[in-house]
Motif scaffolding. Sequence first.
Motif, PDB file in Angstrom:
ATOM      1  N   PHE A 268       1.323  -1.487   0.351  1.00  0.00           N
ATOM      2  CA  PHE A 268      -0.319  -0.272  -0.012  1.00  0.00           C
ATOM      3  C   PHE A 268       1.062   1.202  -0.149  1.00  0.00           C
ATOM      4  O   PHE A 268       0.388   2.066  -0.815  1.00  0.00           O
TER       5      PHE A 268
ATOM      6  N   PHE B  86       1.507  -4.325  -8.535  1.00  0.00           N
ATOM      7  CA  PHE B  86       2.260  -5.536  -7.869  1.00  0.00           C
ATOM      8  C   PHE B  86       1.166  -7.008  -7.431  1.00  0.00           C
ATOM      9  O   PHE B  86       0.044  -6.834  -8.472  1.00  0.00           O
TER      10      PHE B  86
ATOM     11  N   GLN C  26      -0.761  11.147   4.208  1.00  0.00           N
ATOM     12  CA  GLN C  26      -2.141  10.878   3.117  1.00  0.00           C
ATOM     13  C   GLN C  26      -2.873   9.545   3.779  1.00  0.00           C
ATOM     14  O   GLN C  26      -3.138   9.035   4.003  1.00  0.00           O
ATOM     15  N   THR C  27      -1.501   8.709   3.068  1.00  0.00           N
ATOM     16  CA  THR C  27      -1.450   6.934   3.197  1.00  0.00           C
ATOM     17  C   THR C  27      -2.181   6.677   4.392  1.00  0.00           C
ATOM     18  O   THR C  27      -2.742   6.124   4.414  1.00  0.00           O
TER      19      THR C  27
ATOM     20  N   PHE D 114      -7.906   9.057  -5.729  1.00  0.00           N
ATOM     21  CA  PHE D 114      -6.876   9.104  -4.717  1.00  0.00           C
ATOM     22  C   PHE D 114      -5.427   9.147  -5.487  1.00  0.00           C
ATOM     23  O   PHE D 114      -4.137  10.636  -5.028  1.00  0.00           O
TER      24      PHE D 114
ATOM     25  N   ARG E 160      -5.222   1.936 -12.245  1.00  0.00           N
ATOM     26  CA  ARG E 160      -5.052   2.984 -11.085  1.00  0.00           C
ATOM     27  C   ARG E 160      -3.543   3.679 -11.356  1.00  0.00           C
ATOM     28  O   ARG E 160      -3.244   4.548 -11.404  1.00  0.00           O
TER      29      ARG E 160
ATOM     30  N   GLN F  33      -3.611  14.339  -7.030  1.00  0.00           N
ATOM     31  CA  GLN F  33      -2.852  14.998  -6.354  1.00  0.00           C
ATOM     32  C   GLN F  33      -1.816  16.033  -7.179  1.00  0.00           C
ATOM     33  O   GLN F  33      -1.702  16.564  -7.106  1.00  0.00           O
TER      34      GLN F  33
ATOM     35  N   ALA G  65       1.473   3.836  -3.017  1.00  0.00           N
ATOM     36  CA  ALA G  65       1.010   5.325  -2.841  1.00  0.00           C
ATOM     37  C   ALA G  65       2.193   6.288  -3.544  1.00  0.00           C
ATOM     38  O   ALA G  65       2.268   7.066  -3.242  1.00  0.00           O
TER      39      ALA G  65
ATOM     40  N   ARG H 149      -5.738   7.816   5.373  1.00  0.00           N
ATOM     41  CA  ARG H 149      -6.605   7.539   4.681  1.00  0.00           C
ATOM     42  C   ARG H 149      -7.139   6.074   4.383  1.00  0.00           C
ATOM     43  O   ARG H 149      -7.870   5.953   3.984  1.00  0.00           O
ATOM     44  N   VAL H 150      -5.829   5.138   4.381  1.00  0.00           N
ATOM     45  CA  VAL H 150      -5.560   4.060   4.396  1.00  0.00           C
ATOM     46  C   VAL H 150      -5.187   3.052   5.928  1.00  0.00           C
ATOM     47  O   VAL H 150      -6.062   2.817   6.718  1.00  0.00           O
TER      48      VAL H 150
ATOM     49  N   ALA I 203      -2.562  -4.921  -3.895  1.00  0.00           N
ATOM     50  CA  ALA I 203      -2.430  -3.275  -2.968  1.00  0.00           C
ATOM     51  C   ALA I 203      -3.555  -2.515  -3.348  1.00  0.00           C
ATOM     52  O   ALA I 203      -3.057  -1.151  -3.654  1.00  0.00           O
ATOM     53  N   LEU I 204      -4.846  -2.782  -3.652  1.00  0.00           N
ATOM     54  CA  LEU I 204      -5.502  -1.911  -3.807  1.00  0.00           C
ATOM     55  C   LEU I 204      -6.037  -1.213  -2.513  1.00  0.00           C
ATOM     56  O   LEU I 204      -6.853  -2.490  -1.600  1.00  0.00           O
ATOM     57  N   PHE I 205      -6.294  -0.287  -2.850  1.00  0.00           N
ATOM     58  CA  PHE I 205      -7.120  -0.063  -0.983  1.00  0.00           C
ATOM     59  C   PHE I 205      -8.331  -0.745  -0.617  1.00  0.00           C
ATOM     60  O   PHE I 205      -9.238  -0.117  -1.407  1.00  0.00           O
ATOM     61  N   PRO I 206      -8.897  -1.843   0.123  1.00  0.00           N
ATOM     62  CA  PRO I 206      -9.663  -1.950   0.484  1.00  0.00           C
ATOM     63  C   PRO I 206     -10.636  -1.618   0.569  1.00  0.00           C
ATOM     64  O   PRO I 206     -12.201  -1.555   0.579  1.00  0.00           O
ATOM     65  N   ASN I 207     -10.768  -0.292   1.527  1.00  0.00           N
ATOM     66  CA  ASN I 207     -11.182   0.661   1.804  1.00  0.00           C
ATOM     67  C   ASN I 207     -12.207   1.800   0.700  1.00  0.00           C
ATOM     68  O   ASN I 207     -13.086   2.657   1.288  1.00  0.00           O
ATOM     69  N   MET I 208     -11.767   1.598  -0.433  1.00  0.00           N
ATOM     70  CA  MET I 208     -12.252   2.559  -1.366  1.00  0.00           C
ATOM     71  C   MET I 208     -12.310   1.767  -2.278  1.00  0.00           C
ATOM     72  O   MET I 208     -12.151   0.562  -2.734  1.00  0.00           O
TER      73      MET I 208
ATOM     74  N   PRO J 241      -8.354   4.304   8.760  1.00  0.00           N
ATOM     75  CA  PRO J 241      -9.988   3.277   8.091  1.00  0.00           C
ATOM     76  C   PRO J 241      -9.348   2.092   8.257  1.00  0.00           C
ATOM     77  O   PRO J 241     -10.394   1.298   9.041  1.00  0.00           O
ATOM     78  N   LEU J 242      -8.445   1.451   7.782  1.00  0.00           N
ATOM     79  CA  LEU J 242      -8.271  -0.343   7.668  1.00  0.00           C
ATOM     80  C   LEU J 242      -7.817  -1.041   9.106  1.00  0.00           C
ATOM     81  O   LEU J 242      -7.984  -1.901   9.448  1.00  0.00           O
TER      82      LEU J 242
END
Lengths: 550, 327
Positions: free
Chosen positions: A453, B81, A466-467, B98, B147, B102, A457, A470-471, B85-90, A474-475
């Motif tokens: 992750f 990868f 921010q990571t 995300f 992404r 930027q 990022a 935001r990541v 590594a997908l953000f599971p909460n999004m 929350p997780l």
Amino acid sequence: MAIIYSIKRNFVRFNTAQFCVLLFILAIFTISFVFPLGTLFSKAFTGENGAFAGFANYKSYFGNPSLSVSVWNTIDISLVTTIFSTAFGFLYAYAITRTKILGKSFFKYVALVPIFIPTVVHALGLVYIFGRQGVITRLGFDIELYGRNGIIISEIIYTFPQAFLLFLVALEYVDGRLYEACEVMGVKPLRQFLHVTLPEMKYTVVNTIFVCFTLAFTDFGAPKVIGGNYNVLATDIYKQIAGQFNMNMGAVVGTLLLIPAIISFITGRFVSNKNTSTLNSKTIPLTISKNPVRDATFFLFCGFIATFFILLIISLFIGAFTTYYPYDLNLTLKHFIFNQSKGGIGCFFNSVLMSVASAVLGSIFVFVYSYMMEKAEGFGILTKYGKLLSLLPLAVPGMVIGVSFIFFFNSESNPLHFIYGTIIILVLSNIIHYFSVPYLTATGALKKLDREFEMVAESMNIPCWQTFFRVSVPLSTHAIAEIAMYFFVNSMVTVSAIVFLYSANFKIAAIAITHMEEAGDISQAAAMSLLILLVNVAVRMLYHIIKEKS
Amino acid sequence: MSFLEIKNITKRFGQQTVLSNINMNIEQGELVCILGPSGCGKTTLLRIIAGLETADSGQIFIDSRDSTFLPSSKRNFGIVFQSYALFPNMTVMENILFGLKQKKEMTSAERKKKALDMLNLVDLCEHQNKYPRQLSGGQQQRTAIARAIALSPSYLLLDEPLSALDAKVRAKLRTEIRALQRKIGITTIMVTHDQEEALTMADRIIVMNNAVIEQIANPHTIYNYPASRFVADFIGTMNFYNEGEAMRGIRPEKIKVVEHWEPHDIKALVKELEFKGAFTRIHSHIPKENSEFFIDLPSERVENMKLQRDTMLFLQIPEEHAVRYSV
């Protein structure tokens, strides 16, 4: 050239923001943990004049039989407590995981009740049952509560939930295939127990023995309230410091209190290194065989323990809601109007305020700390130092933290002297005292998060904070909620560290209960205990709701 | 000049050298596979290219610029990868936005449009509001790619991107990724241990073993003229035999089986028949060489010849397909 290359490459992955945060948290931890403990040790080895005294303080301590008897008393009660708690904890957890008794979740929750109230309240409940006017005493059975017996029963109540939880976790995680293999080979249940179940429990048994021993060894609440003339180390240190202002002797007792925890800490590391988990994705759950005799026996055993705990709570209710137990059993609410001299209802709100602050600040501190240890790279020795410190609070009992804080923060020359006597020092002592368990929870949760992750990022040029927000946060809501609950509940019930640090303007509930009991206002003490129980159970339920949602 | 130049990169972890004096050039727009067994150093090399790891010595030039000490966030690449590594909460959409957030110069409408374009490209528009756990492995993989390319990176790194998928999906995605890469023309470096993946997808393959590069060439050359015994063995199957002082190699499917013996033909005994569907692999023993040969024949022919264990075969090795190795 080679040197320049190597300097440059060390700075490629250097993150200034992370470096500052890391320095900041390590500085806090060092100032509020390492320095105070250092002061404690220096006091133990210096005379009243401040000159180095070698082991002179220890000699005079052990030379005085009225003091050193506490060492043997403490070992005595801790040993007896450990034997009973470990045995009861194991059987209770075994009943819940490996038998088919009814009402498992009921038994599970009842066993945890003692966690939600201060140890002085365990003692208070015992007073209602076995005290001079207790229910059982009036039936003609006097167990001579005040003194050794009372302390032991109290400490068993205090340590039983811990033993139970440790065994519950160990017994729950089992590979059913091992037992299926036994069945196929025709191995009898007793041999299965001796050769499969027990060997898997080795580590937990050792761990539980140490946990129970250390908790009983250092508890202050119960011996303070029903110890009578039976002196233990935890009450001694209090008398030396708060009664006789003999700081050096207090420091000596403080270092003695550290011994079992340090031994357990070292053994723990030693044993856990050898403890390799055999769990993998192929593990299958255990199927529990039918055995009515076994189930009936365990049901009776669990019923006995649960009844006892419920009786304790009921006695608190009776005490709190009747006019003058046992002479006037008319219902009343007057005990909830607390004497102002003991802090009034205000000390309950103080407790809640302190516990909320400990929960919020503690969770933030622990989570950021674990995050830096787990995810920040390239800080070599700082990370190692942080990891080393992180588990040390496990080995330091609350009493010792309290005493060290006095020595360190009460010194006029300390620029942080101003926090002394305020809520800040109480919150800080709670965070340090209860740091390690939440740290392990947070680290466990962060380890489960994919390291990639952060890398993804980074490749997208997303700043690390921010990571983080935001990541990572929350997780980890589940873990953070658990940490906050842990800090809150423990801060509500703790007496040990706080007893040295609270000030007359900011009294808290658990201390007030101790004073009420000593003054004989046991009905008010019971009423206050129920308020603590209520708010703790409410927080626990809140945690469940959050857990269900996430 | 090449788009990416890697010069004399060396990396050690403690006593172990994981990369030893690595040199290579990657051209604009090509898809290069770094292929090798696990532990050969290929992932470390990729991480050094990404800036997630630093080398002990050596240099990296990206677009003619010395980027050896450039932090990863400034290298402008996309990465996918094995775990995605997908953000599971999004949601899928949020995952892509995300990174786009930027880009301060874009308005939020522009970002949204860009994200939708990406999703269109990988054919995931209808799934934009789903969470990663609601997607199949292949869809998650495509989300990760969308992404990675949303920020218009100048190159794309793929770290074993297909290893977590089952065989059917993997084969389908190979073609899809390759087509997408051609369409947007992005320079891509992919690390894999799967030779078939490398052969089907790559413009060029870099074969690595034990911290060094064994061969850099296009898939045909790698397969037909493997430069070392290791490459020959790692990619496909190779039969080795001695011819005078020289060591020679021949692929199983290049060996000719003839009905009637002629002088110079090699006699072989059938030991085992391994039915593989369209063709059958014959495990044979050569008494003269006292060695084992694999021979691939169309299964139909094996049936017609009524081959059995201990049947005698006559083999010819066409000179043009035999590869010579220095011992």
